[in-house]
Scaffold this active site. Structure first.
Site, PDB file in Angstrom:
ATOM      1  N   LYS A   1       2.270  11.148   0.666  1.00 26.63           N
ATOM      2  CA  LYS A   1       2.126  10.570   2.007  1.00 26.63           C
ATOM      3  C   LYS A   1       2.120  11.647   3.090  1.00 26.63           C
ATOM      4  O   LYS A   1       2.005  11.329   4.268  1.00 26.63           O
ATOM      5  CB  LYS A   1       3.262   9.569   2.275  1.00 26.63           C
ATOM      6  CG  LYS A   1       3.146   8.327   1.405  1.00 26.63           C
ATOM      7  CD  LYS A   1       4.132   7.252   1.823  1.00 26.63           C
ATOM      8  CE  LYS A   1       3.928   6.005   0.977  1.00 26.63           C
ATOM      9  NZ  LYS A   1       4.973   5.004   1.204  1.00 26.63           N
TER      10      LYS A   1
ATOM     11  N   HIS B   1      14.471  -0.061  10.323  1.00 17.93           N
ATOM     12  CA  HIS B   1      15.145   0.367   9.086  1.00 17.93           C
ATOM     13  C   HIS B   1      16.665   0.243   9.232  1.00 17.93           C
ATOM     14  O   HIS B   1      17.348  -0.265   8.352  1.00 17.93           O
ATOM     15  CB  HIS B   1      14.834   1.840   8.775  1.00 17.93           C
ATOM     16  CG  HIS B   1      13.412   2.124   8.397  1.00 17.93           C
ATOM     17  ND1 HIS B   1      12.673   3.132   8.989  1.00 17.93           N
ATOM     18  CD2 HIS B   1      12.601   1.556   7.477  1.00 17.93           C
ATOM     19  CE1 HIS B   1      11.462   3.164   8.436  1.00 17.93           C
ATOM     20  NE2 HIS B   1      11.384   2.215   7.525  1.00 17.93           N
TER      21      HIS B   1
ATOM     22  N   ARG C   1       8.186  -7.339   6.988  1.00 12.35           N
ATOM     23  CA  ARG C   1       7.834  -7.563   8.385  1.00 12.35           C
ATOM     24  C   ARG C   1       6.842  -8.706   8.547  1.00 12.35           C
ATOM     25  O   ARG C   1       7.025  -9.579   9.365  1.00 12.35           O
ATOM     26  CB  ARG C   1       7.223  -6.285   8.993  1.00 12.35           C
ATOM     27  CG  ARG C   1       8.258  -5.258   9.314  1.00 12.35           C
ATOM     28  CD  ARG C   1       7.644  -3.913   9.488  1.00 12.35           C
ATOM     29  NE  ARG C   1       7.104  -3.445   8.225  1.00 12.35           N
ATOM     30  CZ  ARG C   1       6.646  -2.245   8.003  1.00 12.35           C
ATOM     31  NH1 ARG C   1       6.633  -1.364   8.977  1.00 12.35           N
ATOM     32  NH2 ARG C   1       6.198  -1.897   6.824  1.00 12.35           N
TER      33      ARG C   1
ATOM     34  N   SER D   1       7.154   3.294  11.102  1.00 10.27           N
ATOM     35  CA  SER D   1       7.243   4.744  11.331  1.00 10.27           C
ATOM     36  C   SER D   1       5.910   5.270  11.872  1.00 10.27           C
ATOM     37  O   SER D   1       5.889   6.133  12.749  1.00 10.27           O
ATOM     38  CB  SER D   1       7.579   5.469  10.024  1.00 10.27           C
ATOM     39  OG  SER D   1       8.821   5.037   9.529  1.00 10.27           O
TER      40      SER D   1
HETATM   41  P1  ADP Z   1       7.479   2.992   2.394  1.00  9.32           P
HETATM   42  O1  ADP Z   1       6.329   2.450   3.197  1.00  9.32           O
HETATM   43  O2  ADP Z   1       7.274   4.360   1.901  1.00  9.32           O
HETATM   44  O3  ADP Z   1       7.992   2.023   1.350  1.00  9.32           O
HETATM   45  P2  ADP Z   1       9.073   2.874   4.793  1.00  9.32           P
HETATM   46  O4  ADP Z   1       9.997   3.977   5.123  1.00  9.32           O
HETATM   47  O5  ADP Z   1       7.906   2.669   5.691  1.00  9.32           O
HETATM   48  O6  ADP Z   1       8.713   3.138   3.319  1.00  9.32           O
HETATM   49  O7  ADP Z   1       9.867   1.495   4.731  1.00  9.32           O
HETATM   50  C1  ADP Z   1      10.933   1.304   3.855  1.00  9.32           C
HETATM   51  C2  ADP Z   1      11.306  -0.151   3.810  1.00  9.32           C
HETATM   52  O8  ADP Z   1      11.701  -0.619   5.076  1.00  9.32           O
HETATM   53  C3  ADP Z   1      10.168  -1.085   3.387  1.00  9.32           C
HETATM   54  O9  ADP Z   1      10.737  -2.114   2.587  1.00  9.32           O
HETATM   55  C4  ADP Z   1       9.666  -1.687   4.666  1.00  9.32           C
HETATM   56  O10 ADP Z   1       9.116  -2.959   4.482  1.00  9.32           O
HETATM   57  C5  ADP Z   1      10.955  -1.760   5.447  1.00  9.32           C
HETATM   58  N1  ADP Z   1      10.698  -1.706   6.872  1.00  9.32           N
HETATM   59  C6  ADP Z   1       9.953  -0.805   7.534  1.00  9.32           C
HETATM   60  N2  ADP Z   1       9.945  -1.060   8.849  1.00  9.32           N
HETATM   61  C7  ADP Z   1      10.704  -2.178   9.020  1.00  9.32           C
HETATM   62  C8  ADP Z   1      11.069  -2.975  10.168  1.00  9.32           C
HETATM   63  N3  ADP Z   1      10.619  -2.672  11.380  1.00  9.32           N
HETATM   64  N4  ADP Z   1      11.867  -4.045   9.958  1.00  9.32           N
HETATM   65  C9  ADP Z   1      12.286  -4.360   8.717  1.00  9.32           C
HETATM   66  N5  ADP Z   1      11.975  -3.669   7.605  1.00  9.32           N
HETATM   67  C10 ADP Z   1      11.199  -2.586   7.758  1.00  9.32           C
END
Ligand code: ADP
Length: 155
Positions: free
Chosen positions: A40, A16, A89, A127
């Site tokens: 969630k 992130h 990803r 996460s």
């Molecule tokens: P949600 O699944 O509730 O949308 P997340 O907090 O899991 O939210 O992810 C938020 C954003 O960050 C999403 O667009 C996700 O694709 C992106 N994201 C999550 N992990 C990564 C990562 N390792 N690298 C790049 N982008 C990521």
């Protein structure tokens, strides 16, 4: 241009932060928008998720962190932002993100979703994987910001 970077961030990972940092180099201003996401059932409450992100992004002067409860397009309108930044990803992210981008664009015509490819070193990182590893006592050094690592080791 002002961009919004939305997510649940339960908790923020290095993946992130990488997307936020790269977005901060492209846009004048980046607002990280933490979704309450009660459905969630997040491990961390929204204030804690915000604190993690604030300490991990304090070195970027054009990044701020806020939360929202409701439609992302309403948050964007309130903040006069027309760009949503999302990280991708793998192909598995694509279908859901494609649907959400189209729905957000239908709800609010002027809003554009822009995708950034995950950096290779974080493309396997989520996460939920972080919570699973640390739940079984594994080390998450490098996978999460320092503040998250400290808190996870105490959970
Ligand atoms: P949600 O699944 O509730 O949308 P997340 O907090 O899991 O939210 O992810 C938020 C954003 O960050 C999403 O667009 C996700 O694709 C992106 N994201 C999550 N992990 C990564 C990562 N390792 N690298 C790049 N982008 C990521």
């Amino acid at each position: 241009m002002r961009a919004v970077c939305p997510g649940t961030f339960d908790p923020a990972t290095s993946g992130h932060i990488d997307i936020i940092e790269r977005a901060s180099r492209i846009f004048n201003e980046v607002i990280v928008a933490v979704s309450h996401s009660p459905r969630k059932k997040p491990l961390f409450d929204v204030e804690t998720r915000i604190d993690f992100l604030r300490s991990a992004t304090s070195r970027f002067s054009n990044v701020s962190v806020d939360s929202f409860d409701g439609l992302l397009v309403d948050f964007c309108n309130k903040n006069e932002a027309k760009i949503i930044i999302k990280g991708l990803r793998a192909i598995s992210d694509f279908e859901n993100e494609f649907m959400m981008a189209q729905m957000n664009s239908r709800l609010e015509k002027g809003i554009e979703t822009i995708f950034m490819m995950a950096s290779p070193e974080y493309s396997y990182l989520s996460s939920s994987v972080v919570k699973e590893i640390s739940g079984y006592g594994g080390t998450v050094t490098g996978l999460v910001p320092a503040s998250v690592e400290e808190k996870l080791s105490g959970k």
